[in-house]
Scaffold this motif. Structure first.
Motif, PDB file in Angstrom:
ATOM      1  N   GLY A 130     -23.475  -3.450  -9.245  1.00  0.00           N
ATOM      2  CA  GLY A 130     -24.063  -2.878  -8.206  1.00  0.00           C
ATOM      3  C   GLY A 130     -25.260  -3.223  -7.360  1.00  0.00           C
ATOM      4  O   GLY A 130     -26.458  -3.164  -8.051  1.00  0.00           O
ATOM      5  N   ALA A 131     -25.199  -3.933  -5.950  1.00  0.00           N
ATOM      6  CA  ALA A 131     -26.359  -4.274  -5.383  1.00  0.00           C
ATOM      7  C   ALA A 131     -26.428  -3.694  -4.233  1.00  0.00           C
ATOM      8  O   ALA A 131     -27.240  -4.066  -3.290  1.00  0.00           O
ATOM      9  N   HIS A 132     -25.947  -2.409  -3.947  1.00  0.00           N
ATOM     10  CA  HIS A 132     -26.192  -1.683  -2.625  1.00  0.00           C
ATOM     11  C   HIS A 132     -26.945  -0.289  -2.947  1.00  0.00           C
ATOM     12  O   HIS A 132     -26.392   0.773  -3.257  1.00  0.00           O
ATOM     13  N   PRO A 133     -28.193  -0.219  -2.732  1.00  0.00           N
ATOM     14  CA  PRO A 133     -29.074   0.855  -2.931  1.00  0.00           C
ATOM     15  C   PRO A 133     -28.729   1.598  -1.742  1.00  0.00           C
ATOM     16  O   PRO A 133     -28.638   1.308  -0.756  1.00  0.00           O
ATOM     17  N   GLY A 134     -29.259   2.950  -1.978  1.00  0.00           N
ATOM     18  CA  GLY A 134     -29.236   3.734  -0.726  1.00  0.00           C
ATOM     19  C   GLY A 134     -29.876   5.157  -1.164  1.00  0.00           C
ATOM     20  O   GLY A 134     -30.888   5.197  -2.076  1.00  0.00           O
ATOM     21  N   GLY A 135     -29.268   6.287  -0.794  1.00  0.00           N
ATOM     22  CA  GLY A 135     -29.908   7.561  -1.084  1.00  0.00           C
ATOM     23  C   GLY A 135     -28.661   8.849  -0.864  1.00  0.00           C
ATOM     24  O   GLY A 135     -28.141   8.612  -0.061  1.00  0.00           O
ATOM     25  N   PRO A 136     -29.364   9.882  -1.031  1.00  0.00           N
ATOM     26  CA  PRO A 136     -28.502  10.968  -0.834  1.00  0.00           C
ATOM     27  C   PRO A 136     -28.381  11.669   0.543  1.00  0.00           C
ATOM     28  O   PRO A 136     -29.369  11.586   0.978  1.00  0.00           O
ATOM     29  N   HIS A 137     -27.360  12.240   1.073  1.00  0.00           N
ATOM     30  CA  HIS A 137     -27.432  12.917   2.370  1.00  0.00           C
ATOM     31  C   HIS A 137     -26.573  14.218   1.959  1.00  0.00           C
ATOM     32  O   HIS A 137     -25.321  14.377   1.480  1.00  0.00           O
TER      33      HIS A 137
END
Length: 357
Positions: free
Chosen positions: A268-275
């Protein structure tokens, strides 16, 4: 850092009542449609690869038209189903539709945490000692750090410095990431900085689609406490090693600063955040991607390949044996050399016994 801070805030809010999302609720067709529309809108606007976001949207709409979701009245089961269907297209393990029985607070993007929020999160993280599970000296004066998470850098400074100071006088270092699911890239840079000298080293880049910008990560010219530059480093991995823990592993591997021992990591190399979608649903959107400055790629979908491939439960003994075998020829004290030699033989016997179980 704001994205990461708000991610942790939401995660803490969702799971403060326990390990799960709380009691289930019954949902109707209108709620299912609202969740689907909200999730697809967030993905269309933020997912790191726009073409993949469109493919996900097309696939979910096709399923919707085939009435695939009509039988789902459980909020938890619906969130799981939607997550699995989105991942079937994207193969992205960071992507997740989340359900919470507790009302989810409104999104407040580009907002610094208040002092109370910061202290609340820090107190929550402190209950796990900021991810630092164990620090000890193994036989032969080999240091061992069991790190379970890369908690936000603003929280971990004192604990990280204490751990690395404890390990500073060892002959080599084993960093155990077999149960580490990721965290903050700033903490990856902080811990990695202890393994290099004061001359800064380029570790990784993160490209963020919503801002259309690339963020560089380098080691720090100053760290509190002692550095461990020059010491042999072994990083232990498993299939559960994920996200920022994989970045740490991949960074050190490409810089030839560590020997990786264990299993291929989670990929898993795709960081992000919650919406936030509504009071009870949110979608975790991977909006960035790692770009290693040396390989020019990342570990998404493939994981990080270890240098020494062994089952995760044999990784610690294998790395310890490697460290001792490298140390043995350098020893001149007869008593010390004998003790290390005995430890090597014992580890070999234990590994052989494990092999036949």
């Amino acid at each position: 850092m704001k994205i990461l801070a708000l991610s942790l805030l939401l995660a803490g809010f969702l799971f403060a009542q326990g390990p799960g999302p709380g009691p289930d609720i019954t949902i109707d067709a209108a709620m299912r449609a609202e969740v689907i529309n909200g999730a697809l809108k967030a993905l269309d606007e933020n997912y790191v690869y726009p073409d993949v976001a469109k493919k996900m949207s097309d696939s979910i709409r096709d399923r919707q038209h085939r009435n695939d979701y009509d039988s789902f009245s459980s909020a938890q089961k619906f969130a799981e189903k939607l997550t699995n269907d989105l991942r079937d297209v994207s193969h992205d393990k960071h992507l997740r539709v989340m359900y919470s029985s507790n009302p989810i607070p409104p999104d407040r993007p580009n907002r610094e945490l208040t002092k109370d929020e910061f202290e609340q999160q820090k107190s929550f993280a402190a209950r796990t000692n900021f991810g630092f599970e164990k620090v000890e000296r193994l036989v032969g004066n080999i240091g061992y750090l069991d790190l379970r998470a890369f908690m936000p850098a603003g929280f971990v400074g004192d604990t990280a410095a204490a751990a690395m100071n404890f390990l500073a006088n060892t002959e080599g270092l084993i960093i155990d990431l077999r149960n580490n699911g990721g965290g903050d890239p700033a903490t990856v840079a902080l811990i990695a900085s202890y393994l290099f000298g004061p001359q800064v080293v380029h570790l990784n880049d993160l490209y963020w689609r919503p801002r259309n910008e690339t963020q560089q990560w380098w080691t720090l010219p100053y760290v509190p406490g002692k550095r461990l530059e020059g010491k042999d480093v072994y990083v232990l991995t498993s299939q559960r090693t994920f996200s920022a823990a994989e970045e740490f592993t991949y960074d050190l591997k490409n810089l030839k600063r560590a020997t990786i021992v264990g299993e291929v990591t989670g990929g898993g190399a795709h960081p992000g955040g919650p919406h936030r979608i509504n009071d009870h649903f949110a979608v975790g959107v991977p909006s960035g991607r790692a770009i290693n400055p040396y390989s020019k790629t990342d570990w998404e979908g493939t994981g990080v390949e270890p240098d020494v491939k062994v089952p995760a439960d044999k990784a610690l003994k294998t790395a310890h044996l490697m460290a001792l075998e490298k140390q043995l020829p350098t020893l001149t004290n007869p008593g010390l050399k004998n003790a290390v030699g005995n430890a090597i033989e014992n580890l070999k016997k234990e590994l052989a016994t494990d092999e036949h179980r």
